[in-house]
Design a protein around this motif. Structure first.
Motif, PDB file in Angstrom:
ATOM      1  N   VAL A  73       0.846  -1.194   0.000  1.00  0.00           N
ATOM      2  CA  VAL A  73       0.000   0.000   0.000  1.00  0.00           C
ATOM      3  C   VAL A  73       0.881   1.242   0.000  1.00  0.00           C
ATOM      4  CG1 VAL A  73      -1.831   1.261   1.189  1.00  0.00           C
ATOM      5  CG2 VAL A  73      -1.816  -1.253   1.206  1.00  0.00           C
ATOM      6  N   SER A  75       1.005   5.660  -0.724  1.00  0.00           N
ATOM      7  CA  SER A  75       0.148   6.848  -0.719  1.00  0.00           C
ATOM      8  C   SER A  75       0.936   8.094  -1.090  1.00  0.00           C
ATOM      9  CB  SER A  75      -0.516   7.038   0.655  1.00  0.00           C
ATOM     10  OG  SER A  75       0.454   7.296   1.651  1.00  0.00           O
ATOM     11  N   ALA A  77       0.136  12.444  -1.061  1.00  0.00           N
ATOM     12  CA  ALA A  77      -0.815  13.455  -0.586  1.00  0.00           C
ATOM     13  C   ALA A  77      -0.331  14.839  -0.971  1.00  0.00           C
ATOM     14  CB  ALA A  77      -0.983  13.361   0.932  1.00  0.00           C
ATOM     15  N   ARG A  82      -5.743  13.202  -1.894  1.00  0.00           N
ATOM     16  CA  ARG A  82      -5.087  12.066  -1.268  1.00  0.00           C
ATOM     17  C   ARG A  82      -5.174  10.893  -2.234  1.00  0.00           C
ATOM     18  NH1 ARG A  82      -8.343  11.683   4.220  1.00  0.00           N
ATOM     19  NH2 ARG A  82      -9.991  12.217   2.742  1.00  0.00           N
ATOM     20  N   VAL A  84      -4.097   6.770  -2.984  1.00  0.00           N
ATOM     21  CA  VAL A  84      -3.608   5.491  -2.483  1.00  0.00           C
ATOM     22  C   VAL A  84      -3.553   4.517  -3.652  1.00  0.00           C
ATOM     23  CG1 VAL A  84      -4.039   3.533  -0.949  1.00  0.00           C
ATOM     24  CG2 VAL A  84      -4.545   5.855  -0.174  1.00  0.00           C
ATOM     25  N   SER A 144       4.417   8.286   0.987  1.00  0.00           N
ATOM     26  CA  SER A 144       4.685   7.430   2.134  1.00  0.00           C
ATOM     27  C   SER A 144       5.702   6.366   1.769  1.00  0.00           C
ATOM     28  CB  SER A 144       3.393   6.755   2.587  1.00  0.00           C
ATOM     29  OG  SER A 144       3.012   5.764   1.632  1.00  0.00           O
ATOM     30  N   LEU A 157     -10.222   1.214   2.605  1.00  0.00           N
ATOM     31  CA  LEU A 157     -10.086   2.365   1.723  1.00  0.00           C
ATOM     32  C   LEU A 157     -11.334   3.236   1.750  1.00  0.00           C
ATOM     33  CD1 LEU A 157      -8.362   0.984  -1.511  1.00  0.00           C
ATOM     34  CD2 LEU A 157      -7.397   2.546   0.176  1.00  0.00           C
ATOM     35  N   LEU A 160     -11.665   6.544   3.650  1.00  0.00           N
ATOM     36  CA  LEU A 160     -11.142   7.810   3.139  1.00  0.00           C
ATOM     37  C   LEU A 160     -12.244   8.705   2.587  1.00  0.00           C
ATOM     38  CD1 LEU A 160      -7.921   6.571   1.285  1.00  0.00           C
ATOM     39  CD2 LEU A 160      -8.071   7.675   3.529  1.00  0.00           C
TER      40      LEU A 160
END
Length: 210
Positions: A73, A75, A77, A82, A84, A144, A157, A160
Motif C-alpha cells: 500500500v 500513498s 498526498a 489524497r 492510495v 509514504s 479504503l 477515506l
C-alpha cells in the motif's frame, strides 16, 4: 485506453457502520484520467523485467479466487488530494521468481525477509515514479513508505470517503498483478498528464494500455 465500469473492492464503509469523511473538493474527468495514466505508466515501468512487456488494462472486478494474499500500500498526498495505490502481491515461489528476475538475482539466494524487502522496494519505486510525475503538476506533494499488508485490509479504503477508484490488471509477464487506485479530492483538481511524455519514460518494459 478504454475505461470500463468502475467497481469497489469491498462493501462501503457506510454499509459497515463506519464513519465516512467527505472530502470538500472535486476531481475533473481529465484529472481522473491523468491519475490513471500516471499509475499505469508506473506499474508497467516498475513490474516488467528488462526485455519484457507489461500490458496494463482496466478491469471491472478482481478475480474471485486470488493467489495474491498481500498488498503493498502506497500513498501520495498534497493540499488538494489524497491518493492510495495498492499493488496485490504473491509471496509464493512464482512471485519470488518474478521479483528475483526483476532484480537480476538468483531466487535461491533470497531469504523470506529479503524477498519481502524486494517487494517493498518495488512498491517504493512505483510510488516514487508516481510522485515524480504528479509533482510536475502539483508542487506540494509527499509520499509514504510502502506498507505490506494483508489484502483484506483494502476494505478500509472506503474510510477515506468518496473518491475515484480504478482497478488495474497487469499482464504479459510471468505472473499477473492486480492493483487498485483510489483518489479523494480535498480541493478542486483539474490537470492533464501528457501521455506520450510519460510513456517515453517507461524504461523497464514496454507500456501497453487498453
Amino acid at each position: 485506453m478504454n475505461a470500463r465500469r468502475q467497481v469497489g473492492v469491498a462493501p462501503s464503509a457506510a454499509a459497515r457502520g463506519a464513519k465516512v469523511q467527505v472530502p470538500a473538493g472535486a476531481l475533473s474527468q481529465q484529472a481522473k484520467t491523468s491519475f490513471e495514466t500516471i499509475a499505469s505508466v508506473a506499474l508497467a515501468r516498475s513490474l516488467a523485467p528488462e526485455g519484457e512487456t507489461a500490458q496494463v488494462a482496466f478491469i471491472d472486478e478482481l478475480p474471485r479466487r486470488m493467489k495474491e494474499k498481500k498488498a503493498v500500500v502506497l500513498s501520495i498526498a498534497s493540499d488538494r488530494f489524497r491518493l492510495v495505490l495498492a499493488l496485490m502481491c504473491r509471496l509464493d515461489a512464482e512471485g519470488k521468481a518474478h521479483f528475483a528476475r526483476l532484480n537480476r538475482v538468483d531466487p535461491g539466494d533470497w531469504s523470506d525477509q529479503a524477498f519481502q524487502d524486494a517487494v517493498n522496494e518495488c512498491g517504493n519505486i512505483i510510488v516514487g515514479a508516481m510522485n515524480r510525475d504528479v509533482g510536475r503538476y502539483f508542487p506540494n506533494v509527499g509520499m509514504s513508505t510502502p506498507n505490506l499488508l494483508d489484502r483484506e485490509a483494502l476494505s478500509y479504503l472506503d474510510a477515506l470517503g468518496p473518491g475515484h477508484r480504478r482497478l488495474f490488471h497487469v499482464s504479459g509477464l510471468a505472473i499477473d498483478f492486480y492493483a487498485v487506485l483510489f483518489v479523494a479530492a480535498t480541493g478542486n483538481v483539474d490537470f492533464r498528464a501528457e501521455v506520450e511524455q510519460l510513456a517515453d519514460q517507461a524504461d523497464a518494459g514496454e507500456l501497453e494500455m487498453f
